[in-house]
Design a protein around this motif. Structure first.
Motif, short mmCIF file in Angstrom:
data_model
loop_
_atom_site.label_atom_id
_atom_site.label_comp_id
_atom_site.label_asym_id
_atom_site.label_seq_id
_atom_site.Cartn_x
_atom_site.Cartn_y
_atom_site.Cartn_z
N GLY A 112 -4.91 -0.83 -7.95
CA GLY A 112 -5.96 -0.92 -8.94
C GLY A 112 -5.51 -1.14 -10.37
N GLN A 113 -4.22 -1.24 -10.61
CA GLN A 113 -3.73 -1.45 -11.97
C GLN A 113 -4.02 -2.88 -12.42
OE1 GLN A 113 -2.65 0.66 -14.07
NE2 GLN A 113 -1.69 -0.55 -15.68
N THR A 114 -4.58 -3.02 -13.62
CA THR A 114 -4.94 -4.34 -14.13
C THR A 114 -4.19 -4.71 -15.39
OG1 THR A 114 -6.81 -3.42 -15.36
CG2 THR A 114 -7.26 -4.23 -13.13
N THR A 115 -3.42 -3.80 -15.95
CA THR A 115 -2.62 -4.07 -17.15
C THR A 115 -1.16 -3.95 -16.77
OG1 THR A 115 -4.35 -3.20 -18.59
CG2 THR A 115 -2.12 -3.35 -19.51
N PHE A 116 -0.38 -4.94 -17.15
CA PHE A 116 0.99 -5.05 -16.64
C PHE A 116 1.99 -5.08 -17.79
CE2 PHE A 116 -0.42 -5.46 -12.42
CZ PHE A 116 -1.63 -6.18 -12.47
N VAL A 117 3.04 -4.27 -17.65
CA VAL A 117 4.12 -4.21 -18.63
C VAL A 117 5.44 -4.26 -17.90
CG1 VAL A 117 2.77 -2.85 -20.28
CG2 VAL A 117 4.20 -1.69 -18.58
N ASN A 118 6.50 -4.55 -18.63
CA ASN A 118 7.83 -4.56 -18.04
C ASN A 118 8.12 -3.24 -17.33
OD1 ASN A 118 8.69 -7.14 -18.82
ND2 ASN A 118 9.36 -6.41 -20.83
N GLY A 119 8.57 -3.32 -16.09
CA GLY A 119 8.97 -2.14 -15.35
C GLY A 119 7.90 -1.51 -14.49
N LEU A 120 6.66 -1.95 -14.64
CA LEU A 120 5.60 -1.44 -13.78
C LEU A 120 5.92 -1.79 -12.32
CD1 LEU A 120 2.66 -0.11 -14.11
CD2 LEU A 120 1.88 -2.41 -13.49
N SER A 121 5.67 -0.85 -11.45
CA SER A 121 5.95 -1.06 -10.03
C SER A 121 4.66 -1.22 -9.25
CB SER A 121 6.75 0.11 -9.46
OG SER A 121 6.69 0.14 -8.05
N GLN A 122 4.76 -1.90 -8.15
CA GLN A 122 3.63 -2.05 -7.23
C GLN A 122 3.10 -0.69 -6.78
OE1 GLN A 122 4.31 -2.03 -3.29
NE2 GLN A 122 2.11 -1.59 -3.29
N GLU A 123 3.93 0.36 -6.84
CA GLU A 123 3.49 1.68 -6.38
C GLU A 123 3.37 2.70 -7.51
OE1 GLU A 123 4.54 2.83 -2.23
OE2 GLU A 123 6.29 1.55 -2.60
N THR A 124 3.47 2.27 -8.77
CA THR A 124 3.37 3.20 -9.89
C THR A 124 2.10 4.02 -9.81
OG1 THR A 124 4.67 1.74 -11.34
CG2 THR A 124 3.27 3.39 -12.40
N CYS A 125 0.99 3.36 -9.58
CA CYS A 125 -0.30 4.06 -9.59
C CYS A 125 -0.63 4.69 -8.25
CB CYS A 125 -1.41 3.12 -10.04
SG CYS A 125 -1.24 2.61 -11.76
N ARG A 126 0.25 4.56 -7.29
CA ARG A 126 0.17 5.38 -6.09
C ARG A 126 0.78 6.74 -6.41
NH1 ARG A 126 3.43 4.49 -0.34
NH2 ARG A 126 2.29 6.09 0.83
N ASP A 127 2.07 6.74 -6.71
CA ASP A 127 2.78 7.92 -7.18
C ASP A 127 4.20 7.51 -7.53
OD1 ASP A 127 4.57 8.27 -4.81
OD2 ASP A 127 2.70 8.81 -3.79
N PHE A 128 4.86 8.34 -8.34
CA PHE A 128 6.22 8.04 -8.76
C PHE A 128 7.22 8.31 -7.66
CE2 PHE A 128 6.02 8.28 -13.71
CZ PHE A 128 4.97 7.38 -13.71
N THR A 129 6.86 9.16 -6.69
CA THR A 129 7.81 9.49 -5.64
C THR A 129 8.13 8.28 -4.79
OG1 THR A 129 7.00 11.77 -5.57
CG2 THR A 129 8.23 10.98 -3.66
N HIS A 130 7.10 7.59 -4.30
CA HIS A 130 7.34 6.39 -3.49
C HIS A 130 7.95 5.28 -4.33
CE1 HIS A 130 4.61 8.53 -0.76
NE2 HIS A 130 5.20 7.85 0.19
N THR A 131 7.52 5.20 -5.60
CA THR A 131 8.15 4.24 -6.50
C THR A 131 9.65 4.52 -6.61
OG1 THR A 131 6.12 4.00 -7.78
CG2 THR A 131 8.17 3.34 -8.85
N GLY A 132 10.01 5.80 -6.72
CA GLY A 132 11.41 6.17 -6.83
C GLY A 132 12.22 5.76 -5.62
N TYR A 133 11.60 5.83 -4.42
CA TYR A 133 12.31 5.38 -3.22
C TYR A 133 12.72 3.91 -3.38
CZ TYR A 133 10.01 9.44 -0.95
OH TYR A 133 9.55 10.68 -0.60
N GLY A 134 11.78 3.11 -3.86
CA GLY A 134 12.07 1.68 -4.03
C GLY A 134 13.13 1.43 -5.07
N ILE A 135 13.06 2.15 -6.20
CA ILE A 135 14.06 1.97 -7.26
C ILE A 135 15.44 2.39 -6.76
CG2 ILE A 135 14.78 2.76 -9.54
CD1 ILE A 135 11.79 3.08 -10.23
N ALA A 136 15.51 3.49 -6.02
CA ALA A 136 16.79 3.95 -5.49
C ALA A 136 17.41 2.90 -4.59
CB ALA A 136 16.60 5.26 -4.73
#
Length: 408
Positions: free
Chosen positions: A281-305
């Motif tokens: 549902g995110q409609t505003t995009f900035v450098n570093g935003l992840s496809q899962e940022t607005c889901r939660d940071f935990t799953h985002t962290g898995y991807g970054i790791a």
């Protein structure tokens, strides 16, 4: 797993700038009548080195030598990280492996028939491999071998809805332990059977990637690249890098991508509404935003790791992916470290984020800040405040020990 539970706006905005997220937000409603065209599929072309470097999955022999020297000298941050690891249950010489023929993992780990056991046994093998490298106590090598041999003699399949991710997480850790034991310790009679396990049980489950949330496929790429190194198999390695090259730009946004995030070729999401829905549902995009940022940071962290681990392995193997993907890793770490520490603005996930980035920043920060010299103030603050970063008990473990300020 798929659903594992895992200051003011001005200050937040300043934090983004400090992290290196320099561009103004891009709204999908502005100049965005059509989505950015999907990038062309990347063929599995010659990413693998001519000869693989061993040990070389996630951590090199030079890095391991630095770890050993620093632990023996009591040098920070390795000294505290070593004590943390050796106090953990994973480091016990009484640790007992829990192999299963069929590991069944459903959504939310329900059912959990061997899922936790497999992941934690892999971490235990990695822990004992590291413990042997530092101490040269052969009891630790024997324990790592016992765990890996128990699984290679037993496991035959992964089933249920989370089987692909479970397979990827375990196979992200097994090769790290196996590399040290095979190529540094050396006395492992059943190493061939372990290789057969990776090739016949793990590889088929993850070789085609995933169209689920991006952390799934990124974990698969980490597993494939690591298996490719251990197996000395260029095709497996190249398969992992090919999937990585297509997935990373569809997981972390840069303003150079256009008004909408890029999509993974062939995933079927080719309209604005589909892309935004996929980005939670995110409609505003900035450098570093992840496809899962607005889901939660935990799953985002898995991807970054996983992104950082693949890049680090590629560097060790002489086919460095940091120049190609380092900016996405850097900005992803910076943005999420920022909003772990500060209140998000209203345009980000409606002003509310689910924090819990986890112990995922050491590898990327060491490579991009310490080695390459990029300013990463918020990532640095996040990392140093949480040292020693231990394990998520899934597939990230002991990265302060292996990579904390490690120049090798």
């Amino acid at each position: 797993m798929r659903s594992r539970v895992l200051k003011p706006v001005l200050l937040a905005a300043a934090g983004v700038l400090t992290a290196g997220v320099l561009a103004s937000p891009v709204s999908a409603g502005q100049n965005a009548s059509a989505p950015t065209a999907p990038s062309a599929a990347v063929p599995a072309a010659q990413a693998a080195p001519a000869v693989f470097t061993h040990p070389g999955v996630g951590v090199s022999r030079a890095q391991l030598d630095t770890v050993r020297a620093r632990v023996n000298a009591g040098t920070a941050p390795q000294a505290a990280a070593w004590n943390q690891m050796m106090r953990s249950r994973y480091a016990s010489l009484g640790y007992t492996p829990h192999p299963r023929a069929v590991v069944e993992c459903g959504s939310y780990s329900n059912p959990n028939n061997g899922c936790t056991d497999e992941r934690e046994d892999a971490i235990a093998a990695w822990t004992h491999a590291l413990a042997w490298y530092v101490t040269r106590d052969n009891a630790h090598a024997a324990k790592a071998i016992q765990i890996m041999d128990a699984w290679s003699a037993t496991v035959r399949d992964h089933t249920n809805s989370n089987a692909p991710l479970q397979t990827a997480w375990a196979a992200s850790t097994w090769p790290k332990a196996a590399e040290i034991i095979k190529h540094a310790y050396g006395n492992w009679p059943e190493s061939g059977r372990f290789a057969t396990m990776l090739r016949t049980v793990y590889y088929p489950e993850i070789q085609n990637g995933s169209n689920s949330n991006g952390n799934w496929e990124l974990s698969m790429t980490q597993a494939l690249v690591g298996m490719g190194v251990f197996l000395d198999d260029k095709a497996v390695y190249d398969r992992g890098v090919s999937l990585f090259r297509n997935r990373v730009p569809a997981f972390v946004y840069l303003t150079s991508d256009g008004s909408l995030p890029r999509t993974k070729p062939g995933d079927g999401r080719d309209t604005r509404d589909e892309i935004i829905a996929y980005w939670h549902g995110q409609t505003t995009f900035v450098n570093g935003l992840s496809q899962e940022t607005c889901r939660d940071f935990t799953h985002t962290g898995y991807g970054i790791a996983a992104m950082a681990q693949v890049a680090e392995t590629s560097r060790i193997q002489g086919q460095d992916l940091y120049p190609e993907f380092g900016e996405r890793i850097r900005h992803a770490l910076g943005l999420h470290a920022t909003y772990e520490l500060t209140t998000p603005p209203s345009w980000l996930c409606g002003g509310t984020v689910k924090r819990g980035l986890g112990p995922v920043s050491e590898v990327g920060w060491n490579a991009l800040h310490n080695r390459l010299g990029h300013p990463m103030t918020n990532t640095e603050n996040y990392t140093l405040a949480r040292r020693p970063l231990g394990t998520d008990n899934l597939f990230v473990a002991w990265e302060t020990l292996t990579h904390g300020d490690n120049p090798s």
